[in-house]
Design an enzyme around this catalytic site. Structure first.
Site, short mmCIF file in Angstrom:
data_model
loop_
_atom_site.label_atom_id
_atom_site.label_comp_id
_atom_site.label_asym_id
_atom_site.label_seq_id
_atom_site.Cartn_x
_atom_site.Cartn_y
_atom_site.Cartn_z
N ALA A 67 0.90 -1.38 -0.09
CA ALA A 67 -0.13 -0.12 -0.19
C ALA A 67 0.91 1.18 0.16
CB ALA A 67 -0.66 0.16 1.17
N GLY A 112 0.77 -5.04 0.71
CA GLY A 112 -0.34 -5.00 0.17
C GLY A 112 -0.18 -5.74 -1.20
N GLU A 115 -0.72 -9.32 -0.72
CA GLU A 115 -1.90 -9.61 -0.21
C GLU A 115 -2.73 -9.61 -1.62
OE1 GLU A 115 -1.72 -6.41 2.77
OE2 GLU A 115 -2.95 -7.77 4.02
N GLU A 135 5.21 -5.27 6.95
CA GLU A 135 4.53 -4.18 7.58
C GLU A 135 5.06 -4.01 9.18
OE1 GLU A 135 2.90 -6.41 5.73
OE2 GLU A 135 1.52 -5.47 4.72
N1 COA Z 1 4.59 3.26 -0.71
C1 COA Z 1 4.96 4.44 -1.49
N2 COA Z 1 6.27 4.51 -2.11
C2 COA Z 1 6.99 3.33 -2.22
C3 COA Z 1 6.70 2.07 -1.60
C4 COA Z 1 5.37 2.15 -0.95
N3 COA Z 1 5.01 1.05 -0.42
N4 COA Z 1 7.54 1.27 -1.82
C5 COA Z 1 8.56 2.05 -2.60
N5 COA Z 1 7.96 2.99 -2.83
C6 COA Z 1 8.58 4.13 -3.71
C7 COA Z 1 10.02 4.60 -2.90
O1 COA Z 1 9.42 5.71 -1.70
C8 COA Z 1 10.76 5.37 -3.85
O2 COA Z 1 10.24 6.51 -4.09
P1 COA Z 1 11.29 7.86 -4.72
O3 COA Z 1 12.04 7.27 -5.72
O4 COA Z 1 10.20 8.86 -4.94
O5 COA Z 1 12.21 8.05 -3.33
C9 COA Z 1 10.40 4.39 -5.18
O6 COA Z 1 9.18 3.64 -4.77
C10 COA Z 1 11.48 3.53 -5.31
O7 COA Z 1 11.92 2.81 -4.16
P2 COA Z 1 13.13 2.65 -3.39
O8 COA Z 1 13.08 2.10 -1.89
O9 COA Z 1 14.20 3.72 -3.90
O10 COA Z 1 13.72 1.10 -4.13
P3 COA Z 1 14.81 0.05 -3.62
O11 COA Z 1 15.06 -0.77 -4.76
O12 COA Z 1 15.91 0.68 -3.10
O13 COA Z 1 13.84 -0.88 -2.59
C11 COA Z 1 12.05 -1.91 -1.80
C12 COA Z 1 12.86 -1.52 -2.69
C13 COA Z 1 10.85 -2.61 -2.35
C14 COA Z 1 12.77 -2.68 -0.73
C15 COA Z 1 11.57 -0.52 -0.99
O14 COA Z 1 10.74 0.43 -1.66
C16 COA Z 1 10.75 -0.92 0.21
O15 COA Z 1 10.82 -1.41 1.21
N6 COA Z 1 9.44 -0.58 -0.04
C17 COA Z 1 8.33 -0.57 1.16
C18 COA Z 1 7.88 -2.06 1.11
C19 COA Z 1 6.97 -1.96 2.24
O16 COA Z 1 7.17 -1.92 3.30
N7 COA Z 1 5.56 -2.35 1.73
C20 COA Z 1 4.36 -2.10 2.84
C21 COA Z 1 3.61 -1.21 3.01
S1 COA Z 1 2.44 -1.19 4.15
#
Ligand code: COA
Length: 260
Positions: A67, A112, A115, A135
Site C-alpha cells: 500500500a 498489500g 496480499e 508491515e
Molecule cells: N509506498 C510508497 N512508495 C513506495 C513504496 C510504498 N509501499 N515502496 C516503494 N516506494 C517508492 C519509494 O519511496 C521510492 O520513491 P522515490 O523514488 O520517490 O524516493 C521508489 O518507490 C523506489 O523505491 P526505493 O526504496 O528507492 O527502491 P529500492 O530498490 O531501494 O527498495 C523496496 C525497494 C521494495 C525494498 C523498498 O522500496 C521498500 O521497502 N518499500 C516498502 C515496502 C513495504 O514496506 N511495503 C508495505 C507497506 S505497508
C-alpha cells in the site's frame, strides 16, 4: 471510468491488467484501489467475451511494493480500519471472481502487493520475484487479508515467521512453500500465465466458476464446502455444458461449451 493507473489489454478474451505506477514500484494508492474496485465490479459486463485475467505490475522490478505508505500517516483509527475493510472487500471480489485471475508477479510483491497476489486464484512468479509482509517494520500489520491468506497458503508456523520477522522470500522458496504455482524466467512470465488461462478457456466455464466458489468455501466459516460442492455438482449436472461435455467425450471430439 477512465483508468489512469490500470492499463488493460484484451488479447482474445484474456485481459492483462497492469498497475502502472512504476516509479513508486506500483505501490497501491487510493486511486489504484478505486480503479481495481471498478474494474472487478464491471469486468464481466465490460468484457463479456473475457475468459480470464492476468494481474501484473509495470516494469521489471515490482508487482506492487505494498500500500502507498505516503497515504498512511494521517488516517487515524477509524480511517485505517475503514481502509482495511475496503481493501478486504476489493480483494474478496478478486478471490470470488468467477473467471480465473492469475497474478503474474514480476518482482516485489510486498505488503498489500503480496496480499493482492494472494487474493488471486494462482500466482506465477518471475525468477526475480520477492514476497513478504514487511508491515511490522513500519509498526503496523497487514490489513487486506494478509494474515489470513498467508496462513492459508503456507501454514501457521511459516506465516507467523514471515509476518513477525518481515523476512522476504525469494521465488524458489515461495514455490517450495506453496505461495506460488510456478517460477519462470521474467521474459516467460506473461506467456506462462496466458498458457494456463488458454487451457482453462477450453473447459466448461460454469464448472470453472463453481470450482472457484467451492474451493473458496473451504475458507469461509459461514459455508460448508462439502455442501457447496454437492449443490454445485447437482446444478452443473443440469446444464447444456455438461451434456455437451459428456457427449463430446463419447463422440471423441472437442466440446463446444456455451456457458449455459
Ligand atoms: N509506498 C510508497 N512508495 C513506495 C513504496 C510504498 N509501499 N515502496 C516503494 N516506494 C517508492 C519509494 O519511496 C521510492 O520513491 P522515490 O523514488 O520517490 O524516493 C521508489 O518507490 C523506489 O523505491 P526505493 O526504496 O528507492 O527502491 P529500492 O530498490 O531501494 O527498495 C523496496 C525497494 C521494495 C525494498 C523498498 O522500496 C521498500 O521497502 N518499500 C516498502 C515496502 C513495504 O514496506 N511495503 C508495505 C507497506 S505497508
Amino acid at each position: 471510468m477512465t483508468y489512469e493507473i490500470l492499463k488493460i489489454a484484451d488479447n482474445d478474451g484474456i485481459l492483462t491488467v497492469t498497475i502502472t505506477r512504476e516509479k513508486a514500484l506500483n505501490a497501491l494508492n487510493r486511486q489504484t484501489f478505486d480503479e481495481l474496485e471498478h474494474f472487478f465490479n464491471n469486468a464481466l459486463t465490460d468484457y463479456p467475451q473475457m475468459t480470464g485475467i492476468i494481474l501484473t505490475g509495470a516494469g521489471p522490478k515490482s508487482f506492487a511494493a505494498g500500500a502507498d505508505i505516503s497515504e498512511f500517516l494521517t488516517l487515524g483509527k477509524d480511517g485505517a480500519a475503514k481502509m482495511s475493510r475496503r481493501g478486504q472487500v476489493i480483494f474478496d471480489k478478486i478471490e470470488y471472481f468467477p473467471k480465473p485471475v492469475i497474478a503474474a508477479v514480476n518482482g516485489f510483491a510486498l505488503g498489500g502487493g503480496c496480499e493482492l497476489a494472494m487474493a488471486c486464484h494462482m500466482r506465477i512468479a518471475s525468477e526475480n520475484a520477492r514476497f513478504g509482509q514487511p508491515e511490522v517494520n513500519l509498526g503496523i500489520l497487514p490489513g487486506y487479508g494478509g494474515t489470513q491468506r498467508l496462513t492459508q497458503l503456507v501454514g501457521k508456523g511459516k506465516a507467523m515467521e514471515l509476518l513477525l520477522t518481515a523476512d522476504m522470500v525469494k521465488a524458489p522458496e515461495a514455490l517450495a512453500l506453496g505461495l506460488v504455482n510456478h517460477v519462470v524466467p521474467a521474459e516467460e512470465l506473461l506467456a506462462k500465465a496466458t498458457g494456463i488461462l488458454k487451457k482453462i478457456a477450453t473447459k466448461g466455464p460454469l464448472a470453472v466458476a463453481r470450482s472457484i466458489q467451492c474451493v473458496n468455501a473451504n475458507f469461509d466459516e459461514t459455508k460448508n464446502g462439502y455442501d457447496e460442492e454437492v449443490k454445485a455438482f447437482g446444478e452443473i449436472s443440469n446444464t447444456q455444458d455438461f451434456i455437451e461435455g459428456a457427449t463430446a467425450f463419447l463422440e471423441k471430439r472437442a466440446p463446444n461449451f456455451t456457458g449455459k
